[in-house]
Design an enzyme around this catalytic site. Structure first.
Site, PDB file in Angstrom:
ATOM      1  N   ASP A  65       5.397  -1.307  -2.216  1.00 17.67           N
ATOM      2  CA  ASP A  65       6.297  -2.389  -1.801  1.00 17.67           C
ATOM      3  C   ASP A  65       7.321  -1.898  -0.773  1.00 17.67           C
ATOM      4  O   ASP A  65       7.578  -2.570   0.231  1.00 17.67           O
ATOM      5  CB  ASP A  65       7.056  -2.952  -3.020  1.00 17.67           C
ATOM      6  CG  ASP A  65       6.197  -3.910  -3.853  1.00 17.67           C
ATOM      7  OD1 ASP A  65       5.164  -4.387  -3.345  1.00 17.67           O
ATOM      8  OD2 ASP A  65       6.576  -4.184  -5.010  1.00 17.67           O
ATOM      9  N   GLU A  73      -0.875  -2.744   0.679  1.00 21.45           N
ATOM     10  CA  GLU A  73      -2.189  -2.161   0.357  1.00 21.45           C
ATOM     11  C   GLU A  73      -2.412  -0.864   1.135  1.00 21.45           C
ATOM     12  O   GLU A  73      -2.943   0.109   0.601  1.00 21.45           O
ATOM     13  CB  GLU A  73      -3.317  -3.162   0.638  1.00 21.45           C
ATOM     14  CG  GLU A  73      -3.244  -4.458  -0.173  1.00 21.45           C
ATOM     15  CD  GLU A  73      -3.140  -4.261  -1.680  1.00 21.45           C
ATOM     16  OE1 GLU A  73      -3.513  -3.185  -2.175  1.00 21.45           O
ATOM     17  OE2 GLU A  73      -2.657  -5.187  -2.361  1.00 21.45           O
TER      18      GLU A  73
HETATM   19 ZN   LIG Z   1      -0.418  -2.888  -5.271  1.00 24.56          ZN
END
Ligand SMILES: [Zn+2]
Length: 721
Positions: free
Chosen positions: A627, A563
């Site tokens: 990621d 995030e």
């Molecule tokens: Zn995301």
């Protein structure tokens, strides 16, 4: 996630970031993307993608609960050796190594089209907790700490009453259809469309509030493309065999729905043709998901005057009167869409437009109606997703009730999950992740000092929310009773639309949450520069106050790093620390960034989603950057912890982190679901959410002794952050 608008908020899992939704009210990762409309959708937000699959027939509340996951079943371990494949080479295919055993032992449950080790097991536990709360509320054994427990109980009980769905919900639908039939002219049309929008029915376009991208202190209106019944514009305009087949099935589905609503076979066919023609016209004027990821492409501050100029045939003043908000400042996200709508309004006669609106009502209501509608709707959803069985009614009712009254039932829910201690540990972890990002900023080779400085400022302005809101939402004005499920859903949608539109012209509410506390997901919202982690996700295998650092960091730490990196992904980086869209980096640094992002897009373009369908590297770019960055930050945070007890005889703490990370994404999915998501989901499939970041990680090769040039330790890596 789905999200604060076009592009503003992005979530951890499930299709959300490109959906034209105003707020990140995101379904759990197990939910199919915007396949078909569901009641939960109409309840929660007028334009959000669909949530849960259609339901089956089960007895009302008073009878014993349906079988679900055993309530006593232990939660999955953060690091589970039995989930691994001992024969797989971690240097060749880390996903297979971490998840091979799990994939074999965990076929997709018949009422799902995708099953992920972390998200779905946590979701199933939350679902049972929610059902328990809702059943008690329905039986009058309410929790005193929830002032709206009666509404929760009434909503859930009415939903569980299948007989009422057959009769009362159908009556509600007939009343709504009768109002469409009574339309006489364009003025009526605009007024009725406004009323449909505020009661959660999609049609033509969407309208809601949004922070002004270029002045994040202002809340303005957002007029956006919309009005489709298939999951994406591509389904209407692409001419390959699979899309043609899907359109034929959609037409058949629409025909059957019209028949159920009372039309003759011949009329129903004609009506279905009209629906497809109108929606295809809307689709042709719609922007693609990839284009919509560019925040400048969806920012047009034309205001009310400019909107009227794009579609002068539409009676906007009647529309704004109907939604009870006289909005002047408006972002017209996709001006060409409204130009297209104007042409359509001129081309099509009122009877066809009425037919289109009727179908929007029927499809939107299908899941709250009787058995025949529910089953027909499921059959189409089944074609799209490959799901074998309809989900039990109680599961659909839990989801609908949570969508409608999530911050009421959430008051009780959070007492059973994250405690004060868990919240404190989670906040501490976020600080560690932020510190790791701060330190990394100093070593990013492609940045100059100026950009480094302003980026650090953005990082320091980041706001974090953990568990549940400081101030709970009030539901005083939402009128729920035990008459009709569809009426309750429409009332919940009306409440939500009013709550949303009332924000226009007021200061930004920083306390507002875009996900309910029980949601197994998280999001970053660029307009508010905030990260939000609901109590729902802060559980094993993501997180446990009892779990060791390596596995907590591989799970929840990865989520936090993901995030945080969204604030600096290819889209998020374009917003400054105050949430404003502007050029705040030097052009050279921005160019260097784009070059690195292109490397990631190209890397993921090579991955196969299913059969001959590739992952769309441009659609998934922001998530993949998040990621890759998230994994790096989780590992860097672990390294600040110094020496730690090994805790596991086989694996070093760093290896444990990588395995825990891999096991978050262990997943099985039907080929249909994979195909659907390749078009609609901004997230890559589980396998590539593991092997992508692993093969870009500069430390992984050392940790698992993988030679340079192996699959998971390639010489050429794509590193953005
Ligand atoms: Zn995301």
């Amino acid at each position: 996630m789905r999200t604060h608008h076009l592009a503003i908020a992005v979530c951890l899992a499930a299709a959300c970031s490109s959906a034209p939704a105003p707020r990140p009210a995101e379904p759990a990762a197990s939910a199919p993307p915007a396949a078909t409309k569901t009641p939960a959708e109409s309840a929660a937000s007028s334009s959000a993608p669909a949530q849960q699959p259609p339901g089956a027939t089960t007895p009302p509340v008073a009878t014993p609960p349906q079988p679900g996951p055993a309530p006593g079943a232990p939660p999955p371990l953060s690091l589970d050796e039995s989930a691994m494949d001992a024969n797989a080479d971690p240097c060749d295919d880390f996903y297979q190594y971490a998840c091979g055993g799990w994939m074999k032992a965990n076929p997709i449950p018949p009422d799902k089209s995708r099953w992920t080790r972390s998200f779905d097991t946590v979701h199933d536990r939350n679902e049972l907790l929610l059902r328990d709360i809702m059943e008690k509320d329905a039986a009058g054994q309410t929790d005193p700490s929830d002032p709206y427990a009666k509404k929760v109980g009434d909503f859930y009980a009415t939903c569980m009453d299948e007989q009422k769905a057959e009769t009362a919900s159908l009556k509600t639908l007939r009343e709504r259809l009768a109002r469409i039939d009574a339309l006489k002219d364009g003025k009526d049309l605009a007024k009725l469309l406004g009323e449909m929008h505020v009661s959660g029915t999609r049609g033509f376009f969407s309208f809601r509030s949004i922070q002004d991208a270029k002045d994040a202190t202002q809340v303005i209106g957002l007029a956006d493309q919309g009005g489709l019944g298939l999951p994406d514009r591509d389904y209407y305009v692409k001419d390959d065999a699979k899309m043609r087949e899907t359109r034929a099935r959609y037409q058949e589905f629409a025909t059957n729905m019209f028949k159920l609503a009372g039309a003759s076979e011949a009329d129903a066919r004609k009506q279905a043709d009209a629906v497809l023609r109108l929606e295809t016209a809307l689709a042709r004027s719609s922007m693609t998901r990839v284009e919509r990821r560019d925040p400048y492409k969806v920012y047009h501050r034309l205001d009310r005057k400019g909107l009227v100029e794009k579609a002068p045939s539409f009676d906007w003043s009647s529309y704004f009167t109907a939604i009870a908000h006289d909005v002047q400042p408006i972002n017209v996200a996709v001006p060409e869409f409204f130009t297209g709508m104007e042409a359509m309004l001129k081309q099509y006669k009122l009877p066809d437009i009425k037919t289109y609106l009727r179908f929007r009502e029927i499809q939107g209501a299908a899941d709250s109606l009787g058995k025949a509608f529910v089953e027909e709707n499921f059959r189409f959803n089944q074609f799209l997703t490959g799901q074998k069985e309809i989900s039990p009614r109680w599961k659909r009712c839990v989801a609908m009730t949570d969508a409608a009254l999530g911050e009421a039932v959430g008051r009780t829910f959070v007492k059973t999950t994250i405690g004060d201690r868990g919240k404190a540990i989670a906040k501490d972890m976020i600080q560690g992740i932020e510190k790791a990002f701060d330190e990394n900023l100093g070593s990013v080779s492609w940045m100059d000092e100026q950009t480094r400085k302003v980026s650090a400022e953005k990082l320091h302005k980041l706001d974090n929310k953990v568990g549940y809101p400081d101030r709970w939402r009030e539901y005083e004005s939402m009128k729920i009773d035990r008459t009709s499920l569809l009426a309750n859903l429409k009332e919940a949608a009306r409440y939500e639309a009013k709550r949303d539109l009332d924000k226009i012209g007021k200061p930004v509410d920083r306390n507002d949450w875009g996900m309910t506390p029980a949601t197994v997901n998280a999001y970053y919202n660029a307009a508010k520069n905030e990260m939000v982690f609901p109590a729902g996700i802060l559980q094993t295998p993501f997180f446990s106050p009892e779990a060791p650092d390596p596995t907590n960091l591989g799970g929840a730490g990865l989520v936090m790093g993901h995030e945080l990196t969204h604030g600096f992904d290819d889209r998020g980086r374009q917003y400054d620390g105050d949430g404003n869209l502007r050029e705040w980096w030097t052009p050279q640094v921005a160019d260097a960034y784009k070059e690195r992002a292109a490397c990631v897009a190209n890397q993921y373009d090579q991955y196969i989603a299913t059969d001959d369908v590739h992952v769309n590297g441009k659609l998934t770019l922001g998530e993949n950057i998040a990621d890759i960055g998230g994994l790096k930050l989780a590992l860097a945070t672990l390294r600040t912890k110094g020496q730690m007890p090994r805790g596991n005889a086989k694996f070093t703490p760093e290896q444990q982190l990588f395995i825990a990370f891999g096991q978050v994404w262990c997943q099985n999915a039907t080929p249909q679901e994979r195909r659907l998501r390749a078009v609609t989901d901004s997230h890559s499939p589980g396998r590539w959410r593991v092997n992508g970041p692993i093969s870009d990680n500069e430390e992984f090769g050392k940790v698992f002794s993988c030679k340079p040039g192996t699959n998971m330790n390639p010489v050429k890596k794509c590193v953005v952050w």
